[in-house]
Design a protein around this motif. Structure first.
Motif, PDB file in Angstrom:
ATOM      1  N   VAL A 160     -84.013 -12.839  20.843  1.00  0.00           N
ATOM      2  CA  VAL A 160     -84.640 -12.280  19.419  1.00  0.00           C
ATOM      3  C   VAL A 160     -83.675 -11.514  18.691  1.00  0.00           C
ATOM      4  O   VAL A 160     -83.200 -11.840  17.389  1.00  0.00           O
ATOM      5  CB  VAL A 160     -86.018 -11.576  19.666  1.00  0.00           C
ATOM      6  N   ARG A 180     -74.907  -4.096  25.211  1.00  0.00           N
ATOM      7  CA  ARG A 180     -73.745  -3.935  26.373  1.00  0.00           C
ATOM      8  C   ARG A 180     -72.776  -3.895  25.683  1.00  0.00           C
ATOM      9  O   ARG A 180     -72.332  -4.682  24.588  1.00  0.00           O
ATOM     10  CB  ARG A 180     -73.876  -5.068  27.231  1.00  0.00           C
ATOM     11  N   TYR A 198     -76.582   0.889  25.041  1.00  0.00           N
ATOM     12  CA  TYR A 198     -78.188   1.207  25.043  1.00  0.00           C
ATOM     13  C   TYR A 198     -78.275   2.841  24.834  1.00  0.00           C
ATOM     14  O   TYR A 198     -79.545   2.655  24.348  1.00  0.00           O
ATOM     15  CB  TYR A 198     -78.372   1.099  26.622  1.00  0.00           C
ATOM     16  N   PHE A 259     -96.596  -7.717  16.720  1.00  0.00           N
ATOM     17  CA  PHE A 259     -97.404  -9.010  16.174  1.00  0.00           C
ATOM     18  C   PHE A 259     -97.130  -9.922  17.436  1.00  0.00           C
ATOM     19  O   PHE A 259     -96.093  -9.869  18.248  1.00  0.00           O
ATOM     20  CB  PHE A 259     -96.705  -9.550  14.907  1.00  0.00           C
ATOM     21  N   ALA A 261     -96.002 -13.959  17.679  1.00  0.00           N
ATOM     22  CA  ALA A 261     -95.379 -15.193  16.678  1.00  0.00           C
ATOM     23  C   ALA A 261     -96.110 -16.176  17.056  1.00  0.00           C
ATOM     24  O   ALA A 261     -96.482 -16.685  18.418  1.00  0.00           O
ATOM     25  CB  ALA A 261     -94.048 -15.112  16.949  1.00  0.00           C
ATOM     26  N   GLY A 304     -78.643  -9.668  31.116  1.00  0.00           N
ATOM     27  CA  GLY A 304     -77.267  -9.207  31.043  1.00  0.00           C
ATOM     28  C   GLY A 304     -76.468 -10.233  30.430  1.00  0.00           C
ATOM     29  O   GLY A 304     -75.142 -10.397  30.597  1.00  0.00           O
TER      30      GLY A 304
HETATM   31  N1  NAP Z   1     -94.377 -10.632  20.204  1.00  0.00           N
HETATM   32  C1  NAP Z   1     -93.813 -11.906  20.085  1.00  0.00           C
HETATM   33  O1  NAP Z   1     -94.348 -12.795  19.305  1.00  0.00           O
HETATM   34  C2  NAP Z   1     -92.559 -12.005  20.920  1.00  0.00           C
HETATM   35  C3  NAP Z   1     -91.820 -13.258  20.556  1.00  0.00           C
HETATM   36  C4  NAP Z   1     -90.608 -13.738  21.393  1.00  0.00           C
HETATM   37  C5  NAP Z   1     -90.088 -12.511  22.417  1.00  0.00           C
HETATM   38  N2  NAP Z   1     -90.925 -11.609  22.443  1.00  0.00           N
HETATM   39  C6  NAP Z   1     -90.827 -10.677  23.589  1.00  0.00           C
HETATM   40  O2  NAP Z   1     -89.671 -10.071  23.196  1.00  0.00           O
HETATM   41  C7  NAP Z   1     -88.809  -9.623  24.123  1.00  0.00           C
HETATM   42  C8  NAP Z   1     -87.536  -9.836  23.977  1.00  0.00           C
HETATM   43  O3  NAP Z   1     -87.484 -11.382  23.787  1.00  0.00           O
HETATM   44  P1  NAP Z   1     -86.057 -12.102  24.015  1.00  0.00           P
HETATM   45  O4  NAP Z   1     -86.242 -13.730  24.328  1.00  0.00           O
HETATM   46  O5  NAP Z   1     -84.949 -11.368  23.010  1.00  0.00           O
HETATM   47  O6  NAP Z   1     -85.407 -11.564  25.587  1.00  0.00           O
HETATM   48  P2  NAP Z   1     -84.009 -11.404  26.201  1.00  0.00           P
HETATM   49  O7  NAP Z   1     -83.170 -12.502  25.758  1.00  0.00           O
HETATM   50  O8  NAP Z   1     -84.284 -11.044  27.352  1.00  0.00           O
HETATM   51  O9  NAP Z   1     -83.529  -9.960  25.337  1.00  0.00           O
HETATM   52  C9  NAP Z   1     -83.832  -8.780  25.527  1.00  0.00           C
HETATM   53  C10 NAP Z   1     -82.597  -7.747  25.415  1.00  0.00           C
HETATM   54  O10 NAP Z   1     -82.944  -6.674  25.738  1.00  0.00           O
HETATM   55  C11 NAP Z   1     -81.794  -5.957  26.301  1.00  0.00           C
HETATM   56  N3  NAP Z   1     -82.215  -4.769  26.716  1.00  0.00           N
HETATM   57  C12 NAP Z   1     -82.782  -4.595  28.136  1.00  0.00           C
HETATM   58  N4  NAP Z   1     -83.134  -3.137  28.263  1.00  0.00           N
HETATM   59  C13 NAP Z   1     -82.580  -2.483  27.190  1.00  0.00           C
HETATM   60  C14 NAP Z   1     -82.413  -1.145  26.870  1.00  0.00           C
HETATM   61  N5  NAP Z   1     -83.011  -0.378  27.787  1.00  0.00           N
HETATM   62  N6  NAP Z   1     -81.893  -0.866  25.706  1.00  0.00           N
HETATM   63  C15 NAP Z   1     -81.450  -1.688  25.058  1.00  0.00           C
HETATM   64  N7  NAP Z   1     -81.481  -3.113  25.191  1.00  0.00           N
HETATM   65  C16 NAP Z   1     -81.979  -3.654  26.567  1.00  0.00           C
HETATM   66  C17 NAP Z   1     -81.558  -6.842  27.279  1.00  0.00           C
HETATM   67  O11 NAP Z   1     -80.233  -6.737  27.836  1.00  0.00           O
HETATM   68  P3  NAP Z   1     -79.607  -7.027  29.203  1.00  0.00           P
HETATM   69  O12 NAP Z   1     -80.430  -8.163  29.754  1.00  0.00           O
HETATM   70  O13 NAP Z   1     -78.288  -7.133  29.155  1.00  0.00           O
HETATM   71  O14 NAP Z   1     -80.207  -5.776  29.935  1.00  0.00           O
HETATM   72  C18 NAP Z   1     -81.491  -8.279  26.428  1.00  0.00           C
HETATM   73  O15 NAP Z   1     -80.408  -8.361  25.715  1.00  0.00           O
HETATM   74  C19 NAP Z   1     -89.422  -9.988  25.647  1.00  0.00           C
HETATM   75  O16 NAP Z   1     -90.191  -9.122  26.005  1.00  0.00           O
HETATM   76  C20 NAP Z   1     -90.215 -11.283  25.056  1.00  0.00           C
HETATM   77  O17 NAP Z   1     -91.518 -11.544  25.861  1.00  0.00           O
HETATM   78  C21 NAP Z   1     -92.126 -11.509  21.911  1.00  0.00           C
END
Ligand code: NAP
Length: 315
Positions: A160, A180, A198, A259, A261, A304
């Motif tokens: 995202v 990072r 972070y 929200f 999605a 990561g």
């Molecule tokens: N509400 C909705 O409709 C919806 C839709 C899509 C996704 N989501 C949710 O949104 C979240 C993100 O999705 P995604 O697909 O983008 O996941 P993702 O690819 O795992 O991205 C999450 C990012 O957050 C980083 N992160 C973790 N801890 C952090 C911290 N303390 N400070 C700053 N950055 C940090 C991670 O970095 P590292 O891995 O390097 O630590 C990673 O780059 C998930 O929980 C997913 O379930 C919700």
């Protein structure tokens, strides 16, 4: 056909590739030969049993929300698509089918797909469906970013996050990305004006008109970085996040929004427009064959990385 399924909730090793009957499309539905799917947080939570209210407890249960592929057949009630069209979309998380999107074929209502953007592979397209539409809703519909505003994207290297950085830049925002350090050059290349670690404190980051959080922790601490008319949205839901969202309602327009999605054709068409204009490109970290979907889930949870894990279903 082959489909990734689970027959119990648990760790990634519960994911198996099973031979199942190809689904038949019903009225208003389209049968799609899936080329690629991607791994999203939702898949991991469902697999581990954290969303039983949505997934149900009936096994076998499919996995995967988003896909890109080619239309094989359409049923009465479907206008605008024909066999051979390249499409992208999502299966309904509460769909009536035991297969999710990580399967050779899916049937979906026509309102859940759109033509995939020309000029990118279906593999890249699959990586953008959930991540890109989520970033678009967060910036355009939820926080209503306007040109010239300062935006913070937290979790900027994720699926995202990488889409949000690009879309915020395209909408004229001044983008600060939290990620990072090693991803600073890549995120600058996607349109981030500043990339901070972070743990960058408020004195380093300054204040923001819009905050897009994809992490779901420390929300109140980040909310304090909003300007007087600032808006914040989080998509990374957890019990902590829900509590912070609830408590924040006392702050009126500066409350924390969220929200779930559920992209329709119109949203996917809008997203395709950003791809077509060159404003949004896929950021794919790795492509796993369907048979290795368990490894893809492990890699997603390890984190990561920069960008998305794609599942090559047709490989
Ligand atoms: N509400 C909705 O409709 C919806 C839709 C899509 C996704 N989501 C949710 O949104 C979240 C993100 O999705 P995604 O697909 O983008 O996941 P993702 O690819 O795992 O991205 C999450 C990012 O957050 C980083 N992160 C973790 N801890 C952090 C911290 N303390 N400070 C700053 N950055 C940090 C991670 O970095 P590292 O891995 O390097 O630590 C990673 O780059 C998930 O929980 C997913 O379930 C919700």
């Amino acid at each position: 056909m082959r489909a990734a399924q689970i027959d119990r909730f648990g760790e990634p090793d519960v994911l198996k590739i099973n031979e199942v009957d190809r689904p038949d499309p019903g009225e208003g539905e389209v049968l799609v030969l899936v080329e690629s799917s991607s791994v999203n947080g939702h898949d991991v939570i469902v697999r581990s049993g954290g969303l039983k209210m949505v997934s149900g407890r009936k096994f076998p249960l499919g996995t995967g929300l988003d896909f890109a592929g080619v239309v094989v057949a359409t049923c009465p009630g479907v206008d605008g698509y024909r066999a051979g069209d390249r499409v992208w979309g999502t299966v309904h998380p509460r769909g009536r089918h035991v297969t999710g999107a990580a399967a050779e074929y899916v049937t979906v209502p026509a309102g859940r797909i759109a033509l995939a953007p020309a000029g990118i592979s279906l593999s890249d397209a699959a990586s953008l469906v959930v991540a890109g539409t989520t970033a678009l809703i967060a910036l355009r519909d939820s926080t209503r970013l306007t040109s010239g505003e300062r935006v913070l994207v937290r979790g900027a290297a994720g699926g995202v996050g990488t889409a949000a950085v690009q879309l915020a830049h395209a909408m004229g925002g001044h983008v600060t990305a939290l990620a990072r350090d090693r991803y600073a050059p890549a995120l600058a290349g996607l349109g981030a004006d500043r990339v901070l670690g972070y743990d960058a404190g408020a004195e380093q980051t300054g204040s923001f008109d819009v905050i897009v959080d994809t992490v779901g922790s420390d929300l109140e601490c980040h909310r304090r970085r909003l300007t007087r008319n600032g808006r914040m949205v989080t998509v990374g839901l957890s019990a902590f996040a829900l509590a912070a969202i609830g408590l924040s309602t006392v702050h009126g327009s500066r409350r924390i929004r969220t929200f779930s999605a559920n992209p329709d054709s119109a949203l996917l068409e809008d997203l395709a427009g950003y791809v077509a204009s060159g404003a949004l490109r896929a950021v794919v970290n790795s492509v796993f064959p369907l048979a290795e979907i368990a490894a893809a889930h492990q890699a997603f949870s390890r984190g990561g990385i920069l960008g998305k894990h794609v599942i090559a279903v047709a490989a």
